[in-house]
Motif scaffolding. Sequence first.
Motif, PDB file in Angstrom:
ATOM      1  N   ARG A 171       1.068  -1.335   0.050  1.00  0.00           N
ATOM      2  CA  ARG A 171       0.084   0.047  -0.038  1.00  0.00           C
ATOM      3  C   ARG A 171       0.936   1.257  -0.054  1.00  0.00           C
ATOM      4  N   GLU A 195       1.171   3.702  -3.027  1.00  0.00           N
ATOM      5  CA  GLU A 195       0.459   4.839  -2.441  1.00  0.00           C
ATOM      6  C   GLU A 195      -0.916   5.063  -2.513  1.00  0.00           C
ATOM      7  N   THR A 196      -1.585   3.923  -2.196  1.00  0.00           N
ATOM      8  CA  THR A 196      -3.073   3.829  -2.274  1.00  0.00           C
ATOM      9  C   THR A 196      -3.448   2.722  -1.356  1.00  0.00           C
ATOM     10  N   CYS A 210      -5.063  -0.116  -1.474  1.00  0.00           N
ATOM     11  CA  CYS A 210      -5.408  -1.353  -2.134  1.00  0.00           C
ATOM     12  C   CYS A 210      -5.256  -2.577  -1.347  1.00  0.00           C
ATOM     13  N   ALA A 252       2.633   3.488  -9.151  1.00  0.00           N
ATOM     14  CA  ALA A 252       1.286   4.130  -9.189  1.00  0.00           C
ATOM     15  C   ALA A 252       0.996   4.797 -10.424  1.00  0.00           C
ATOM     16  N   TRP A 305      -2.766   2.354 -10.941  1.00  0.00           N
ATOM     17  CA  TRP A 305      -4.246   2.994 -10.884  1.00  0.00           C
ATOM     18  C   TRP A 305      -4.467   4.456 -11.390  1.00  0.00           C
ATOM     19  N   ARG A 306      -3.069   5.297 -11.182  1.00  0.00           N
ATOM     20  CA  ARG A 306      -3.173   6.465 -11.804  1.00  0.00           C
ATOM     21  C   ARG A 306      -3.289   6.737 -13.201  1.00  0.00           C
TER      22      ARG A 306
END
Length: 368
Positions: free
Chosen positions: A73, A77-78, A80, A214, A218-219
Amino acid sequence: MARIGAFPTERRVTSADLPTMSPQITGFHKQFASDNTAGICPEALTALAAANEGFLPSYGEDPITRAVCDRMRELFETDCDVYFVFNGTAANSLALASMCQSYHGVVCAETAHVETDECGAPEFFSNGAKLLTVPQQLGKVSADAIKAMVTKRNDLHFPRARVLTISQSTEVGTVYSADEIRQLTAVARNHGLRTHMDGARFANALASLDCAPADITWRSGIDVLCFGGTKMGLPVGEALVFFDRALGEEFSWRCKQAGQLASKMRFLSAPWLAMLKSDVWLRHAAHANTMARLLAEKLRAIPGIGAPPPQANAVFAQLPPAVMTALRDKGWYFYDFIGGKARFMCSWATTPEAVEKLAADVRACAAC
Ligand SMILES: *Cc1c(COP(=O)(O)O)cnc(C)c1O
């Protein structure tokens, strides 16, 4: 049991506890068939042995597994959700199954591993979702090809396209840039598709791009990532990363039913923890990529041999059939069934000496 670990959490991984030195990679070998012919990298092996202390809770309830999920995570940086399975076929198949109903379609390149090398497992585990293959160039799909496939039919006699899957790096050693990924996921999203990344060689892709994990996940619109561990130096195991946590809501049950829930989970997760500390994984991947670049350079310098600069850890060389035969007679291992070219795959364990000697033998074989 739902997700493993929590975020944010007090149980953060600290950077100091594992060795950060690159291992000395020495010695001579003739193995270039695949990156999974290499052994376990030293850091992962040390972590495996260290995890063999005493008793710990099973099925992912142990502190090592929790720590590596927290580390993931941090890395991405999220917030998840992270799961571990034994191999890439299971990772891809179970990820796709959790994104699909049985009447859905999964858009992929005609060269995608899910299509060519998983024995129908994605269809099997999704109870029949159909892979919808689209043309590719150098292993990459285009926005136009995706659009053509998803708009071709929308009647009830054809599976409803629901997922786009792309491989990073691709089966032919190319790497999608963040921009390219964003374009593809935008088209997918516009047509109601979710997005999956087969990252069996995610490490090699990231090492060749100057960006954060990221940025290419996801980004850039990726919902679920299969993060390859085996090929980057682990003994066994791939991580499934759900950036869209709703898609992984019942994943624990799916994973268990598929026979992919490790009871002694700490032995899957401990090597991950070692790899993700101090960018060990990226250093190994960068080494593999460097060896590939070096090999391609040396091969290109040989008259009559073509070897475009690799983007990750695979060298695809145009070798005359007689040269391939002569090389095999000399004991070299490589594949030639992908695109009619000779594929030389480099790994964390590929040595400069082996690259040197291979190029010398190609030169010798090409001259006779
Ligand atoms: C190696 C690989 C996998 C995983 O294969 P397994 O043998 O099932 O672990 C998945 N996708 C790609 C692109 C691969 O190269």
